[in-house]
Write a protein that holds these residues in place. Structure first.
Motif, PDB file in Angstrom:
ATOM      1  N   ASP A 196       0.819  -1.212   0.000  1.00 52.37           N
ATOM      2  CA  ASP A 196       0.000   0.000   0.000  1.00 52.37           C
ATOM      3  C   ASP A 196       0.852   1.262   0.000  1.00 52.37           C
ATOM      4  OD1 ASP A 196       0.889  -0.322   2.591  1.00 52.37           O
ATOM      5  OD2 ASP A 196      -1.005   0.185   3.527  1.00 52.37           O
ATOM      6  N   LYS A 197       2.190   1.080   0.086  1.00 48.31           N
ATOM      7  CA  LYS A 197       3.096   2.228   0.070  1.00 48.31           C
ATOM      8  C   LYS A 197       4.371   1.886  -0.697  1.00 48.31           C
ATOM      9  CE  LYS A 197       1.659   4.169   4.439  1.00 48.31           C
ATOM     10  NZ  LYS A 197       1.137   3.278   5.417  1.00 48.31           N
ATOM     11  N   PHE A 198       4.922   2.936  -1.331  1.00 48.42           N
ATOM     12  CA  PHE A 198       6.229   2.835  -1.977  1.00 48.42           C
ATOM     13  C   PHE A 198       7.314   3.159  -0.954  1.00 48.42           C
ATOM     14  CE2 PHE A 198       3.514   4.260  -5.587  1.00 48.42           C
ATOM     15  CZ  PHE A 198       3.758   3.215  -6.461  1.00 48.42           C
ATOM     16  N   PRO A 199       8.562   2.789  -1.216  1.00 43.93           N
ATOM     17  CA  PRO A 199       9.662   3.239  -0.356  1.00 43.93           C
ATOM     18  C   PRO A 199       9.746   4.772  -0.393  1.00 43.93           C
ATOM     19  CG  PRO A 199      10.378   1.448  -1.778  1.00 43.93           C
ATOM     20  CD  PRO A 199       9.022   1.869  -2.264  1.00 43.93           C
ATOM     21  N   ALA A 200       9.919   5.380   0.757  1.00 46.14           N
ATOM     22  CA  ALA A 200       9.946   6.842   0.854  1.00 46.14           C
ATOM     23  C   ALA A 200      11.037   7.464  -0.014  1.00 46.14           C
ATOM     24  CB  ALA A 200      10.119   7.260   2.312  1.00 46.14           C
ATOM     25  N   ASN A 201      12.148   6.752  -0.215  1.00 47.12           N
ATOM     26  CA  ASN A 201      13.252   7.337  -0.987  1.00 47.12           C
ATOM     27  C   ASN A 201      12.961   7.433  -2.483  1.00 47.12           C
ATOM     28  OD1 ASN A 201      13.509   4.615  -1.597  1.00 47.12           O
ATOM     29  ND2 ASN A 201      15.718   4.547  -1.272  1.00 47.12           N
ATOM     30  N   THR A 202      11.800   6.974  -2.916  1.00 48.45           N
ATOM     31  CA  THR A 202      11.428   7.086  -4.330  1.00 48.45           C
ATOM     32  C   THR A 202      10.441   8.231  -4.568  1.00 48.45           C
ATOM     33  OG1 THR A 202       9.568   5.522  -4.135  1.00 48.45           O
ATOM     34  CG2 THR A 202      11.748   4.597  -4.681  1.00 48.45           C
ATOM     35  N   TYR A 203      10.041   8.913  -3.511  1.00 50.50           N
ATOM     36  CA  TYR A 203       8.996   9.941  -3.601  1.00 50.50           C
ATOM     37  C   TYR A 203       9.331  11.042  -4.615  1.00 50.50           C
ATOM     38  CZ  TYR A 203       5.858  13.725  -2.250  1.00 50.50           C
ATOM     39  OH  TYR A 203       4.939  14.741  -2.264  1.00 50.50           O
ATOM     40  N   ALA A 204      10.452  11.710  -4.433  1.00 50.03           N
ATOM     41  CA  ALA A 204      10.766  12.879  -5.266  1.00 50.03           C
ATOM     42  C   ALA A 204      10.828  12.541  -6.746  1.00 50.03           C
ATOM     43  CB  ALA A 204      12.065  13.520  -4.799  1.00 50.03           C
ATOM     44  N   VAL A 205      11.504  11.473  -7.094  1.00 44.68           N
ATOM     45  CA  VAL A 205      11.669  11.133  -8.504  1.00 44.68           C
ATOM     46  C   VAL A 205      10.342  10.670  -9.125  1.00 44.68           C
ATOM     47  CG1 VAL A 205      12.426   8.732  -8.173  1.00 44.68           C
ATOM     48  CG2 VAL A 205      13.177   9.994 -10.167  1.00 44.68           C
ATOM     49  N   MET A 206       9.553   9.946  -8.366  1.00 44.25           N
ATOM     50  CA  MET A 206       8.286   9.456  -8.918  1.00 44.25           C
ATOM     51  C   MET A 206       7.249  10.573  -9.034  1.00 44.25           C
ATOM     52  SD  MET A 206       8.125   5.640  -7.237  1.00 44.25           S
ATOM     53  CE  MET A 206       6.642   5.103  -8.071  1.00 44.25           C
ATOM     54  N   ILE A 207       7.193  11.461  -8.052  1.00 44.63           N
ATOM     55  CA  ILE A 207       6.245  12.584  -8.128  1.00 44.63           C
ATOM     56  C   ILE A 207       6.607  13.494  -9.305  1.00 44.63           C
ATOM     57  CG2 ILE A 207       5.659  14.764  -6.970  1.00 44.63           C
ATOM     58  CD1 ILE A 207       3.905  12.492  -6.044  1.00 44.63           C
ATOM     59  N   ALA A 208       7.889  13.757  -9.493  1.00 47.91           N
ATOM     60  CA  ALA A 208       8.318  14.587 -10.620  1.00 47.91           C
ATOM     61  C   ALA A 208       7.935  13.946 -11.949  1.00 47.91           C
ATOM     62  CB  ALA A 208       9.822  14.823 -10.550  1.00 47.91           C
ATOM     63  N   ALA A 209       8.129  12.646 -12.064  1.00 50.40           N
ATOM     64  CA  ALA A 209       7.783  11.935 -13.303  1.00 50.40           C
ATOM     65  C   ALA A 209       6.272  11.946 -13.536  1.00 50.40           C
ATOM     66  CB  ALA A 209       8.312  10.512 -13.257  1.00 50.40           C
TER      67      ALA A 209
ATOM     68  N   PRO B 161      -1.237  11.013  -3.949  1.00 49.32           N
ATOM     69  CA  PRO B 161      -1.091  11.505  -2.585  1.00 49.32           C
ATOM     70  C   PRO B 161       0.240  11.071  -1.971  1.00 49.32           C
ATOM     71  CG  PRO B 161      -2.694   9.722  -2.663  1.00 49.32           C
ATOM     72  CD  PRO B 161      -2.306  10.021  -4.080  1.00 49.32           C
ATOM     73  N   ALA B 162       0.826  11.962  -1.201  1.00 53.52           N
ATOM     74  CA  ALA B 162       2.104  11.671  -0.542  1.00 53.52           C
ATOM     75  C   ALA B 162       1.993  10.464   0.383  1.00 53.52           C
ATOM     76  CB  ALA B 162       2.583  12.897   0.223  1.00 53.52           C
ATOM     77  N   SER B 163       0.797  10.164   0.831  1.00 53.95           N
ATOM     78  CA  SER B 163       0.590   9.021   1.726  1.00 53.95           C
ATOM     79  C   SER B 163       0.959   7.696   1.059  1.00 53.95           C
ATOM     80  CB  SER B 163      -0.856   8.977   2.220  1.00 53.95           C
ATOM     81  OG  SER B 163      -1.748   8.856   1.122  1.00 53.95           O
ATOM     82  N   LEU B 164       0.992   7.652  -0.283  1.00 54.95           N
ATOM     83  CA  LEU B 164       1.429   6.425  -0.966  1.00 54.95           C
ATOM     84  C   LEU B 164       2.914   6.144  -0.741  1.00 54.95           C
ATOM     85  CD1 LEU B 164      -0.390   6.355  -4.430  1.00 54.95           C
ATOM     86  CD2 LEU B 164      -0.768   4.897  -2.456  1.00 54.95           C
ATOM     87  N   TRP B 165       3.632   7.122  -0.201  1.00 52.24           N
ATOM     88  CA  TRP B 165       5.042   6.954   0.143  1.00 52.24           C
ATOM     89  C   TRP B 165       5.238   7.036   1.657  1.00 52.24           C
ATOM     90  CZ3 TRP B 165       3.304   9.093  -4.278  1.00 52.24           C
ATOM     91  CH2 TRP B 165       3.846   8.633  -5.482  1.00 52.24           C
ATOM     92  N   GLY B 166       4.141   7.016   2.399  1.00 50.59           N
ATOM     93  CA  GLY B 166       4.224   7.087   3.858  1.00 50.59           C
ATOM     94  C   GLY B 166       4.490   8.490   4.369  1.00 50.59           C
ATOM     95  N   MET B 167       4.310   9.492   3.518  1.00 50.01           N
ATOM     96  CA  MET B 167       4.530  10.883   3.903  1.00 50.01           C
ATOM     97  C   MET B 167       3.256  11.470   4.489  1.00 50.01           C
ATOM     98  SD  MET B 167       7.591  11.577   2.674  1.00 50.01           S
ATOM     99  CE  MET B 167       8.732  10.831   1.536  1.00 50.01           C
ATOM    100  N   LYS B 168       3.418  12.343   5.447  1.00 48.33           N
ATOM    101  CA  LYS B 168       2.275  13.051   6.023  1.00 48.33           C
ATOM    102  C   LYS B 168       2.261  14.463   5.481  1.00 48.33           C
ATOM    103  CE  LYS B 168       2.029  10.417  10.253  1.00 48.33           C
ATOM    104  NZ  LYS B 168       1.941  10.450  11.692  1.00 48.33           N
ATOM    105  N   GLN B 169       1.082  14.908   5.114  1.00 52.84           N
ATOM    106  CA  GLN B 169       0.895  16.277   4.625  1.00 52.84           C
ATOM    107  C   GLN B 169       0.615  17.183   5.819  1.00 52.84           C
ATOM    108  OE1 GLN B 169       1.278  17.462   1.597  1.00 52.84           O
ATOM    109  NE2 GLN B 169       1.649  15.488   0.668  1.00 52.84           N
ATOM    110  N   PRO B 170       1.108  18.419   5.781  1.00 55.55           N
ATOM    111  CA  PRO B 170       0.776  19.346   6.861  1.00 55.55           C
ATOM    112  C   PRO B 170      -0.723  19.621   6.870  1.00 55.55           C
ATOM    113  CG  PRO B 170       1.960  20.470   5.113  1.00 55.55           C
ATOM    114  CD  PRO B 170       1.924  19.018   4.762  1.00 55.55           C
ATOM    115  N   GLU B 171      -1.270  19.771   8.047  1.00 56.11           N
ATOM    116  CA  GLU B 171      -2.700  20.072   8.143  1.00 56.11           C
ATOM    117  C   GLU B 171      -2.916  21.535   7.824  1.00 56.11           C
ATOM    118  OE1 GLU B 171      -4.931  18.558  11.368  1.00 56.11           O
ATOM    119  OE2 GLU B 171      -3.589  16.854  11.645  1.00 56.11           O
ATOM    120  N   VAL B 172      -3.993  21.787   7.125  1.00 55.70           N
ATOM    121  CA  VAL B 172      -4.337  23.153   6.753  1.00 55.70           C
ATOM    122  C   VAL B 172      -5.218  23.745   7.838  1.00 55.70           C
ATOM    123  CG1 VAL B 172      -5.478  24.571   5.023  1.00 55.70           C
ATOM    124  CG2 VAL B 172      -4.214  22.528   4.320  1.00 55.70           C
TER     125      VAL B 172
END
Length: 73
Positions: free
Chosen positions: A38-51, A60-71
């Motif tokens: 249900d998640k990718f390795p966090a170290n792939t986030y930047a390159v995959m989001i850019a692509a 969503p960043a949550s697919l890499w286990g990242m938490k978004q800041p609350e608004v």
């Protein structure tokens, strides 16, 4: 921008297992396993989001286990 919500959708949008393996510098077997996670390795986030953004897509960043800041409301 089209939002993708699963690891499989993201992998397919980025050229399948082989394409993502090349993009991330990962072994094809590892990428194949990501389809069942249900998640990718966090170290792939930047390159995959850019692509994805280059292709007019996002995920969503949550697919890499990242938490978004609350608004603040």
């Amino acid at each position: 921008m089209l939002e993708l919500n699963t690891t499989s959708e993201v992998l397919d949008a980025l050229g399948g297992n082989a394409g993502v393996a090349e993009l991330t510098g990962s072994k094809p077997k590892a990428v194949w396993n990501w389809r069942s996670f249900d998640k990718f390795p966090a170290n792939t986030y930047a390159v995959m989001i850019a692509a994805l953004q280059e292709r007019g897509k996002t995920a969503p960043a949550s697919l890499w286990g990242m938490k978004q800041p609350e608004v603040a409301s």
